[in-house]
Design an enzyme around this catalytic site. Sequence first.
Site, short mmCIF file in Angstrom:
data_model
loop_
_atom_site.label_atom_id
_atom_site.label_comp_id
_atom_site.label_asym_id
_atom_site.label_seq_id
_atom_site.Cartn_x
_atom_site.Cartn_y
_atom_site.Cartn_z
N HIS A 123 -120.66 53.95 -68.11
CA HIS A 123 -119.82 55.14 -68.01
C HIS A 123 -119.69 55.57 -66.55
O HIS A 123 -119.53 56.75 -66.26
CB HIS A 123 -120.39 56.29 -68.85
CG HIS A 123 -120.23 56.08 -70.33
ND1 HIS A 123 -120.95 55.15 -71.02
CD2 HIS A 123 -119.43 56.68 -71.24
CE1 HIS A 123 -120.61 55.20 -72.31
NE2 HIS A 123 -119.69 56.11 -72.47
N SER A 134 -109.49 50.17 -80.39
CA SER A 134 -108.86 48.86 -80.22
C SER A 134 -108.16 48.83 -78.86
O SER A 134 -106.95 49.02 -78.76
CB SER A 134 -107.80 48.64 -81.32
OG SER A 134 -108.33 48.79 -82.61
N GLU A 135 -108.91 48.57 -77.82
CA GLU A 135 -108.33 48.65 -76.48
C GLU A 135 -107.27 47.59 -76.24
O GLU A 135 -106.29 47.83 -75.52
CB GLU A 135 -109.43 48.56 -75.41
CG GLU A 135 -110.21 49.86 -75.20
CD GLU A 135 -111.22 50.15 -76.30
OE1 GLU A 135 -111.46 49.27 -77.14
OE2 GLU A 135 -111.77 51.27 -76.33
N ILE A 175 -111.87 49.29 -70.29
CA ILE A 175 -110.70 48.51 -69.89
C ILE A 175 -111.00 47.01 -69.97
O ILE A 175 -110.10 46.19 -70.15
CB ILE A 175 -110.24 48.93 -68.48
CG1 ILE A 175 -108.75 48.64 -68.28
CG2 ILE A 175 -111.09 48.30 -67.39
CD1 ILE A 175 -108.14 49.34 -67.08
N ASP A 200 -114.40 52.12 -68.24
CA ASP A 200 -115.24 50.95 -68.49
C ASP A 200 -114.71 50.09 -69.65
O ASP A 200 -114.87 48.89 -69.65
CB ASP A 200 -116.66 51.40 -68.81
CG ASP A 200 -117.17 52.43 -67.80
OD1 ASP A 200 -118.11 52.11 -67.09
OD2 ASP A 200 -116.60 53.54 -67.70
N GLN A 211 -110.86 55.71 -73.02
CA GLN A 211 -111.71 56.90 -73.13
C GLN A 211 -112.68 56.99 -71.94
O GLN A 211 -112.88 58.07 -71.39
CB GLN A 211 -112.47 56.90 -74.44
CG GLN A 211 -113.08 58.24 -74.77
CD GLN A 211 -113.40 58.37 -76.24
OE1 GLN A 211 -114.50 58.04 -76.67
NE2 GLN A 211 -112.46 58.86 -77.04
N PHE A 212 -113.27 55.88 -71.60
CA PHE A 212 -113.87 55.70 -70.28
C PHE A 212 -113.22 54.45 -69.70
O PHE A 212 -112.92 53.52 -70.44
CB PHE A 212 -115.39 55.49 -70.36
CG PHE A 212 -116.16 56.76 -70.62
CD1 PHE A 212 -116.71 57.48 -69.56
CD2 PHE A 212 -116.32 57.24 -71.90
CE1 PHE A 212 -117.41 58.66 -69.79
CE2 PHE A 212 -117.02 58.42 -72.15
CZ PHE A 212 -117.56 59.13 -71.09
N GLU A 244 -107.78 56.73 -77.80
CA GLU A 244 -108.76 57.18 -78.78
C GLU A 244 -109.04 58.66 -78.58
O GLU A 244 -109.38 59.08 -77.47
CB GLU A 244 -110.04 56.35 -78.65
CG GLU A 244 -109.79 54.89 -79.03
CD GLU A 244 -110.66 53.91 -78.24
OE1 GLU A 244 -111.66 54.33 -77.63
OE2 GLU A 244 -110.32 52.71 -78.23
C1 LIG Z 1 -114.84 49.64 -76.99
C2 LIG Z 1 -115.14 51.08 -77.01
N1 LIG Z 1 -114.13 51.97 -77.01
C3 LIG Z 1 -114.38 53.30 -77.02
C4 LIG Z 1 -115.65 53.79 -77.02
C5 LIG Z 1 -115.93 55.30 -76.98
N2 LIG Z 1 -116.59 55.73 -78.22
C6 LIG Z 1 -117.94 55.85 -78.30
S1 LIG Z 1 -118.45 56.23 -79.86
C7 LIG Z 1 -116.85 56.29 -80.42
C8 LIG Z 1 -116.61 56.59 -81.87
C9 LIG Z 1 -117.36 55.61 -82.72
O1 LIG Z 1 -117.07 55.75 -84.07
P1 LIG Z 1 -117.83 54.88 -85.14
O2 LIG Z 1 -117.80 53.45 -84.78
O3 LIG Z 1 -117.27 55.26 -86.46
O4 LIG Z 1 -119.35 55.34 -85.03
P2 LIG Z 1 -119.93 56.82 -85.26
O5 LIG Z 1 -119.94 57.48 -83.92
O6 LIG Z 1 -119.05 57.50 -86.22
O7 LIG Z 1 -121.29 56.62 -85.77
C10 LIG Z 1 -115.94 56.00 -79.40
C11 LIG Z 1 -114.49 55.98 -79.55
C12 LIG Z 1 -116.68 52.83 -76.99
N3 LIG Z 1 -117.96 53.20 -76.96
N4 LIG Z 1 -116.40 51.51 -76.99
#
Ligand SMILES: Cc1ncc(C[n+]2csc(CCOP(=O)(O)OP(=O)(O)O)c2C)c(N)n1
Lengths: 324, 324, 323, 323
Positions: B128, B58-59, B86, B84, B81-82, B28
């Site tokens: 995190h 989509s991990e 995983i 966690d 990305q973190f 991501e």
């Molecule tokens: C399962 C998971 N993978 C990755 C992340 C890292 N992450 C935090 S916010 C984010 C983007 C989120 O996008 P969206 O769902 O469109 O919400 P927005 O921030 O745009 O409001 C990501 C990739 C996470 N929190 N959870």
Amino acid sequence: MPVTYIQAINQAMQEEMARDENVMLLGEDVGILGGAFKASEGLLERFGSERVLDTPISEALIVGAGVGLAIQGMRPILEMQFIDFIACGFDQIVNMAATLRYRHGGQTSCPIVIRGPCGAGVHGGVYHSQNPEAWFFHVPGLKVVAPATAHDAKGLLKAAIRDDDPVIYLEHKFLYRRIKEDLPEGDHVVPIGKAALRKEGRDLTVITYGSPVHAVMKAARDMASEVDIEVIDLRTLLPYDWKTIRESVTKTGKVLIIHEARLTGGIGGEIAARIAGDLFEYLDGPVMRLASKDTHNAFAGPMEEYIIPNQEKVTEAIRKLAAY
Amino acid sequence: MPVTYIQAINQAMQEEMARDENVMLLGEDVGILGGAFKASEGLLERFGSERVLDTPISEALIVGAGVGLAIQGMRPILEMQFIDFIACGFDQIVNMAATLRYRHGGQTSCPIVIRGPCGAGVHGGVYHSQNPEAWFFHVPGLKVVAPATAHDAKGLLKAAIRDDDPVIYLEHKFLYRRIKEDLPEGDHVVPIGKAALRKEGRDLTVITYGSPVHAVMKAARDMASEVDIEVIDLRTLLPYDWKTIRESVTKTGKVLIIHEARLTGGIGGEIAARIAGDLFEYLDGPVMRLASKDTHNAFAGPMEEYIIPNQEKVTEAIRKLAAY
Amino acid sequence: MTEQKERELYFWLRLIREFEDRVSTLDRQGKIQGGVYSGKGQEAVVVGVCHALRSDDWIFPLHRDLGAFLVKGADPNRLMAQIFGRRDGFSKGKDSFLHGGDFSNCIFGATSMLGSTLPVAAGTAYKFKIKQEDRVAIAFFGEGASSRGDVHEAMNFAGIYKLPVVFLCENNFYAYSTPNELQFAVEDVASRAVGYGFKGDVCSGNDLNEVMKAARKAIERARTGDGPTFLECKTYRYHGHSEHDRATYRSEEELITWESRDPIERWEVYLEKRKYDIAAIKEEVGEKVKKIVDDAVAFAEASPVPEGPEAMEDLYATPITEG
Amino acid sequence: MTEQKERELYFWLRLIREFEDRVSTLDRQGKIQGGVYSGKGQEAVVVGVCHALRSDDWIFPLHRDLGAFLVKGADPNRLMAQIFGRRDGFSKGKDSFLHGGDFSNCIFGATSMLGSTLPVAAGTAYKFKIKQEDRVAIAFFGEGASSRGDVHEAMNFAGIYKLPVVFLCENNFYAYSTPNELQFAVEDVASRAVGYGFKGDVCSGNDLNEVMKAARKAIERARTGDGPTFLECKTYRYHGHSEHDRATYRSEEELITWESRDPIERWEVYLEKRKYDIAAIKEEVGEKVKKIVDDAVAFAEASPVPEGPEAMEDLYATPITEG
Ligand SMILES: Cc1ncc(C[n+]2csc(CCOP(=O)(O)OP(=O)(O)O)c2C)c(N)n1
Ligand SMILES: Cc1ncc(C[n+]2csc(CCOP(=O)(O)OP(=O)(O)O)c2C)c(N)n1
Ligand SMILES: [Mg+2]
Ligand SMILES: [Mg+2]
């Protein structure tokens, strides 16, 4: 009338669902079929489809919905058809359920039970023989139990259902129909956190749980003339009963830990380390361990026997420690 | 020119992608953004969007698609990305990737690297700051590495990318920009499976890895007049380098294991148990352990300090063992 | 279609049935130790799809797709050895049934975790795409597996990149004991395709001609860069979920209805309409497939049972030996 | 709508903006240690939805839904203490931002793992259904989170049982740096609803009237037993993903376009059309929200920093003490 291990599980669910209308069961094929192993036979008929729920094949949903029910005052039992599938709901367990109370600063609790058939010895191969306790043993906020007898299967399940914390309940499928016991009458609950001293002895301590308990007890009987073994059945793995372990090891000075989960990273490591760290001065010999070999649980008979701590290996390991 | 730990990671990916057109990166925000921590900065521009792929959130897909690429001859690096997150791809790692070769009787290998920022000390809170190595340490078929220096961050990542087995690569986010080193010229690879003897010493052995390595080295320097410490940085956790451990412990007779992952069920238990089991006769004192407390990594500063094995606790633990 | 091809298809239908029936019999005789999941009744799906593939296309079968192994080229002998858990099986006895694929024929071995092969198929298709190989990946799954999160993640990804993959759903109306109405609130699972930006299609999985037509379209679409298809084949398994399951959760009438739509009998009717000598064909093919399966059983029984220490092999491609 | 209600809505819009702007400022000043995810620009969504709820309905907000906490009744003081990681926060400092819910106001605290609250919301809705409580659960999520498997599993389950839940997707066109075209191959994520057997709806998330209309319909549907809705609100976040993100992946023009559709300004135009004295309202509300936020900051700053050993509390409801 003697009751099998799996009947004991069924009784526990029946009694708890009768006792408390907020207890319910979610899982794949738990209703119409009564469970792949018939653990929940008769529950749908008795308690109806709202409380006995055939879910779609969605392990993350099962656990997550369980949390959603729990925060609304329900006490869901969540079945994994085989415990191996728990990996598919892993995040919901370790991040959602296990941290629920913590991240809410104590505002809520999370009374869910996740149960399912674990363990090897039945030619289940790589994906129907796993012993996943070590993963959850490393996660604060969870409790983990693993009964070895019909008595404990019933009593611990009732305790788990009544417990306000998330409990992983590992039922060993090898034991389902292989053991049978008369159970106590009435409301029979086995407290979480207490080991069972299965046999007193002076020469050495064997700490074990789950399926190997029976091999250890047999060895203890068979070797009674050679060595006087103390046998601890942990029953609860997280938190494990340090008091019972400490009292035994300080008495015998020798200890062997046996589990069917594989050696490296298994919970035996933690317990051995704790003993070696805290009880060093009481030890008359190395803390020994016997566990499955560090591989996946192979299907073919000779490989599975090679991997798991069977009767022969249990006896041999005890003999080795006794001779130290 | 000195290079930070995170630059070392970037260099390793750049060099490996330049060397082998089958190496690619999925995760991501790894492309357009260059990664949440900028670990993959410049990769999209240099290697194009087919090989540097911004995936949806989509991990499970990331890991599963990685396996699909690997069986077709690609060598994907998969970023969480973190680390966690995983947990969301857990099944794909432990059941799909780790058993791939085994269940196919050796017909295929699974050259994937799963990497991501782990570790505490930066106010990351519960989700995190995790150190998930123990979960994977218990899974045969995987390899697990955890570099503590920029040198190893680069060399181990290159080794992991070239390795034909699935490697979990744990990069400690506390170290990303806090350490800087001059790196060797040329093709710099650190072999998987070999620990680094960071300092020789006679009085006691400290076994550690990841972020605490630096606290241990500082303690070793600061306490040099009191005690002569041998420091082992494991670097590879699975399989861990027993030879280096054995040689050190048989020499010093005293050992302390330190990791930032929490104590119960951490990999320190396994290593301590192995030492207490196999090297019992060489031990002049209990095998000690220092790790994070058995709780989730709380957010507020004083709680986090209370939990993690900081400098003060490291020094104190060494002093305690030395005094034994 | 040529006569040769039509006969070939008949051969595959019959071989699969013979093979699976034999496995069921062996299981009843206690000769097989692992779970057996018969696809009897669903043969037209795997034949129709796999016959339309090239040998370098990849398939990702699930537990009920033994037939897909055969049509895709797996050696019946080795497949039987796999089911027996012997050393000549694809897993070398490390696991049984369909958990070991046959890479030489581009067949992937699934884990038990339903739905988890779909991301893998998507990854494979992504490689085909970026390396500009006009190959296709087929991911088989039951309607039950469609409820898994991995299925969603894989389909969404495949949609974004228009990957050369076909998501082939065998909707046999039950997941173990659980009927479709407890699994989803839609008639056709393929209706999900629109939410991923690709084509959904539904066909009778018991009619080989229909399956072939739909499969060919989907495979063509994938091969020419027009993206994935969610192809749903409605079908039925005659046996229980596994051989241990008496399937009391469904009615006798339902089974009889579906038996009257038997895919093999239908194909025989079709061949008859084409004026072939069906009696002769039946006999000839019957003997042929019996011989193949007899040989496979003999091979499997003769194949060595793996020895204990073999359990430690094949864990790592580059093991690191301890110092 | 009554004037009182229209003014109240304005108050919420302004309070959220004031609160979030202050948090951003405090973050720039280095007074906040955890990540800050501003929902600035998206206020109409959370206001429109939460204002239509009863106090015993449950909400499951994600990282950008701070405003939902406020409208649903969370004490601004405690919310600010939560963000500061202080003892009076909902987490008692154990985590920050929105990872601690407020159970007294039926607000769930999410984990970081996007999408994982949706199964929990479904479970909650299942309880409402079987206990015949006419309550509703609202699960908020970004379009990015919609790619997670958990989202699929939850929606499918909710469809089967026609649960009283609204899946409320805030589609702000980016997941961190990743634009929608790399996230899915459809225009509207809500198009997935058909595959789950329930209603999908799309509305402008920057137009409070539109959101209210759509939200009311969805909530009504849930409350009366007509099942779930996938309601997608198109909107935009003005700030970067977190305050550390300079958002160079999007254009200045795009931001300006969306700023011209500001939900608060739109509501002001609406109020003006209704002939209220907008200048007076603005001033009055401005002072009011400033005071609330000032107080919240003062409260949070005065709230104790938790002490180290508190890290061991609240792990278990029934801890088992070691013998
Ligand atoms: C399962 C998971 N993978 C990755 C992340 C890292 N992450 C935090 S916010 C984010 C983007 C989120 O996008 P969206 O769902 O469109 O919400 P927005 O921030 O745009 O409001 C990501 C990739 C996470 N929190 N959870
Ligand atoms: C993730 C997961 N959960 C549960 C199971 C147990 N299980 C094996 S087959 C099956 C039913 C499968 O139904 P479906 O996908 O429709 O395929 P069918 O058997 O009908 O061909 C179940 C629940 C599993 N294999 N994987
Ligand atoms: Mg089915
Ligand atoms: Mg977004």
